[in-house]
Design a protein around this motif. Sequence first.
Motif, mmCIF file in Angstrom:
data_model
loop_
_atom_site.group_PDB
_atom_site.id
_atom_site.type_symbol
_atom_site.label_atom_id
_atom_site.label_comp_id
_atom_site.label_asym_id
_atom_site.label_seq_id
_atom_site.Cartn_x
_atom_site.Cartn_y
_atom_site.Cartn_z
ATOM 1 N N LEU A 169 5.785 7.704 6.522
ATOM 2 C CA LEU A 169 6.734 7.377 7.648
ATOM 3 C C LEU A 169 6.129 6.213 8.808
ATOM 4 O O LEU A 169 6.899 5.263 8.719
ATOM 5 N N LEU A 170 4.837 6.739 9.153
ATOM 6 C CA LEU A 170 4.454 5.437 10.202
ATOM 7 C C LEU A 170 4.096 4.070 9.514
ATOM 8 O O LEU A 170 4.578 2.923 10.008
ATOM 9 N N ILE B 11 0.819 -1.139 0.086
ATOM 10 C CA ILE B 11 -0.124 -0.179 0.063
ATOM 11 C C ILE B 11 0.763 1.298 -0.117
ATOM 12 O O ILE B 11 0.217 2.346 -0.319
ATOM 13 N N ALA B 12 2.179 1.267 0.242
ATOM 14 C CA ALA B 12 2.894 2.376 0.513
ATOM 15 C C ALA B 12 3.024 3.196 -0.866
ATOM 16 O O ALA B 12 2.983 4.484 -1.057
ATOM 17 N N PRO B 13 3.087 2.649 -2.103
ATOM 18 C CA PRO B 13 3.231 3.344 -3.354
ATOM 19 C C PRO B 13 1.854 4.352 -3.659
ATOM 20 O O PRO B 13 1.761 5.401 -4.026
ATOM 21 N N ALA C 12 6.136 0.491 10.566
ATOM 22 C CA ALA C 12 5.397 -0.511 10.993
ATOM 23 C C ALA C 12 5.962 -1.693 10.168
ATOM 24 O O ALA C 12 6.149 -2.650 10.455
ATOM 25 N N GLY C 13 6.066 -1.373 8.810
ATOM 26 C CA GLY C 13 6.650 -2.397 7.756
ATOM 27 C C GLY C 13 7.942 -2.954 8.103
ATOM 28 O O GLY C 13 8.431 -4.305 8.083
ATOM 29 N N SER C 14 8.865 -1.977 8.840
ATOM 30 C CA SER C 14 10.229 -2.445 8.906
ATOM 31 C C SER C 14 10.204 -3.440 10.239
ATOM 32 O O SER C 14 11.136 -4.458 10.120
ATOM 33 N N SER D 141 -1.226 19.828 3.856
ATOM 34 C CA SER D 141 -1.650 18.255 3.436
ATOM 35 C C SER D 141 -0.376 17.403 3.263
ATOM 36 O O SER D 141 -0.409 16.301 3.558
ATOM 37 N N LEU D 142 0.743 18.156 2.680
ATOM 38 C CA LEU D 142 1.850 17.418 2.351
ATOM 39 C C LEU D 142 2.545 16.786 3.749
ATOM 40 O O LEU D 142 2.747 15.423 3.590
ATOM 41 N N ASN D 143 2.645 17.607 4.737
ATOM 42 C CA ASN D 143 3.104 17.308 6.039
ATOM 43 C C ASN D 143 2.464 15.958 6.362
ATOM 44 O O ASN D 143 3.176 14.855 6.883
ATOM 45 N N ARG D 144 1.140 16.122 6.559
ATOM 46 C CA ARG D 144 0.205 15.033 7.089
ATOM 47 C C ARG D 144 0.343 13.687 6.249
ATOM 48 O O ARG D 144 0.705 12.498 6.859
ATOM 49 N N THR D 145 0.536 13.809 5.094
ATOM 50 C CA THR D 145 0.424 12.679 4.182
ATOM 51 C C THR D 145 1.908 12.084 4.336
ATOM 52 O O THR D 145 1.951 10.868 4.616
ATOM 53 N N VAL D 146 2.926 12.619 4.355
ATOM 54 C CA VAL D 146 4.466 12.244 4.552
ATOM 55 C C VAL D 146 4.574 11.493 5.952
ATOM 56 O O VAL D 146 5.185 10.593 6.291
#
Length: 876
Positions: free
Chosen positions: A295-296, A268-270, A300-302, A286-291
């Motif tokens: 990151l979160l 789902i990351a892409p 979790a993925g890592s 909106s950019l800050n929130r989405t980035v």
Amino acid sequence: MNRRNRDDTEVKIHGYSDNLRSEEEGNHLQSIPNGGIDGLDSEEIKSRHHYPFIRFSTLFRGFVLVDALVAVVLWLTGGDSKYFIDNIKHFKLSESVFDLALLSMLKIPVYFCMVRRLEMTAIKFLDVSYNPVLRSKFLSNIAMLSSVSFLIFVFVVIKASLILEKIVTHDQNFFGMHPTFYACVIWCLVSSLLIFILSVVSKFGLRKLQRQRVIKFYNRHGKEVDKDGKPLPRKTNLVRLMGLAKPEAGLISIGMVSLLLSTAVQTIAPLFFGKVVDAALDSMESLNRTVLILLLIYLAGSVFSLVRAWIFTLAGQRLVARLRSQLFGSVIVQEIAFFDVNRTGELCNRLSSDTTVLQNAVTVNLSMLFRYLLQIIGSLALMFFLNASLTGVLLAIVPVVSLSAMQYGKFVRKMRKLFQDRLADAGTQAEESLSSVRTVKSFSGEAKATTVYSGFINESYKIGKKLALAQGIMDGLFSFLAYGAISAVLWYGGKLVYENSRDPTTGITAGLLTSFLLYTLQVAMGFALLSSLYGDFMQAVGASARIFTLLDRKPDVFVPLNPLVLPHLTGEIEFKDVKFKYPSRPETEVLKGVSFRVERGQMVALVGPSGGGKSTIVNLIERFYDPNEGTIAMDGCDLKLLDLTWFRQKIAMVSQEPTLFACSIKDNIAYGREATDEEVIEAAKQANAHEFVSEFEMGYDTLVGERGVRLSGGQKQRIAIARALIMDPTLLLLDEATSALDAESEHLVQEAVDRAMMGRTVIVIAHRLSTVRNADKVVVIDKGQIAEMGTHNELLATHGVYKKLVLRQLAAGYTGDAKDQLPRHVKESEVDKPRKLNTNMNGNSSYVNEGLLPDEIDDSDDSDDGEDDNDLIQLN
Ligand SMILES: Nc1ncnc2c1ncn2[C@@H]1O[C@H](COP(=O)(O)OP(=O)(O)OP(=O)(O)O)[C@@H](O)[C@H]1O
């Protein structure tokens, strides 16, 4: 009877007369009694011929089926139900094809029966050089088949001609037929001609069966075995390979959950990448929130990736550790004959390199397989969701990628197997040279050993070169395809973005194209990595085939149903007409009917020329091998019926050149059983070893080095005697050392040996005159037979092989001592002049080296010279 059985035909292996049994006798299996051991393990094997599924008769029958199917379909598609009924009710030969459809249906049972009969006759005919009855039956069957086919063909030709005539003459009463009816007539014309041709050539088609058939053997439980009745190696495939990881199922399940979660995150990351692009075009907030969300998600993925990698690698380590122990356990229990034909280096290679190949295959690689598959499926699903037409562009290249990956995988599988084999050869060679490094050095064989090793490595390198090229081509092709796909997606996606900029209701946004491109990359990467995984799996299947062969192998040792443990073992041994051939050299009979008896507490010396079979007798007593004929009994009980582990604890062997293990002296002495320090010291004292061991700085904890290299020959022998003594054996087997020790050492060893012999039944392969003189019985073994038997003095009186050996020994070591050993009736003149060479009781002297001929020995007293002299000459 199931399908397979219907295609099977049983035959007798020996002779073919039973093949001529009538068909009504049916498919009885042929039984062949398979030796068994003294009737204890009589096993019956049955043989059966198998024929490939695709052969002449199945092709014939298949065509008849297709013919009927096509004819019926063509007739049925010719109109509605009323039409069919009219077609049947008001049947006219030249206007209806109902008859053709019906005929095709009838052909099925008729041809099936006839072809079956013909094939049965042909099969019986295969093994018969000439049988007029069978031959005429076979030919008449072919004639019948051809006649029926011809008649059908003629009928179809007549019908087709009638229809053609109506068409050509524009018959007023002919209203024409449905087009599929015409097709039906043409089809039946062609098919009946083909069936006729098949019938005529069936003689040649059926002959092929001889080449196509394979014979298989079954035991009485219906299990397939080889022709000697031994179970066949189980087949290796990916499923069996995966089965190895069963005990790790718990760990793998946890790993799978982490894998699912980490792949979901990655998939789902892409989407959020696209959202970031769109957000950047929208506002900073909106950019800050989405980035931040992105990151979160990655964090979790890592975490999930960490757990996945850890768990799967751990499972791999556990698996390989277990597999190695299992494999070693399976190899070490094999019978000695197995080690006569399998090289140690090769077996070690299986334990190290083949197991390593498997380590990752069924754990890490399996997880990667799922990961990439999920990644591809998930990415494709989301791509469809984002834009179906753009996904279609990408999917166009998938078949090309899959096909090339499959071809590449096949090639890699073959090459990797070859590569592993060559590497195993090199490993075997290295093991052999390094474990005999002293011999290599003393013959200045370093360069030779390096050349041979390099030769094998070169072979593997040659295969490695091909693999490298294939890898390069594959990488190039995949990157071309991947970038080609990306370019195609970019072009088409760019067009859609352009359209969207003109009219927001059409096309796609730039953010969506970004997401799409990232998915494209993920799918391409997934495919590329899958293809390399395929190669790894194939390599693992190759390696596992070798491992499974060893794991599945059952030691070829006879084990009685209820092994016996005798309460009071006295150590009486009796050989009754024992005949034996080594399994690795079945053409040479080493023992040709040996019979002798060793009473309780007796010391029996085996002497005789080299290669006569003395060590073989000892090997048989130890049950390293079982006799082919005759029996060896201990206390009146066949050795084969005794509990092998118990029995081996009751005997001990001290060999000529004892092998010690690379551990401490204490551990070496206590190798056969758990023992206290006091017991170890007592055994060492008995073996005259305590004194020299105590002088070592580390005492009994001194490490002896590989095979005991850090000890002298005499010291090794005394440790080996201590190792035997600690077992308190009922039966002691001794192979006296031929290598000369210095006088002091020899005296100490001899003293230890004499002490070890006391109160035990002893069988000794004697090389010293003093040992033989003390023996209760001397058995002279020559060319696998007992040449003479009796006491030292009795045998000297017979003027036979034994006397010659004694004379030779005396001649070689003519000293005051030796002279004293002469019985009174052997004249001193019979003894040759002193020689400087060291000759022993078995004639293992160094005449050739010394340039002395055996006939220099003064043996004038001997009457039957000729033949025996030859024997003596051959002793070396
Ligand atoms: N493991 C084996 N596989 C095949 N043949 C063998 C094997 N061991 C011995 N032989 C053969 O069996 C024959 C008898 O050998 P054996 O070792 O019993 O003789 P030996 O009388 O003990 O000789 P030596 O006194 O030289 O030790 C020889 O021809 C030998 O080549």
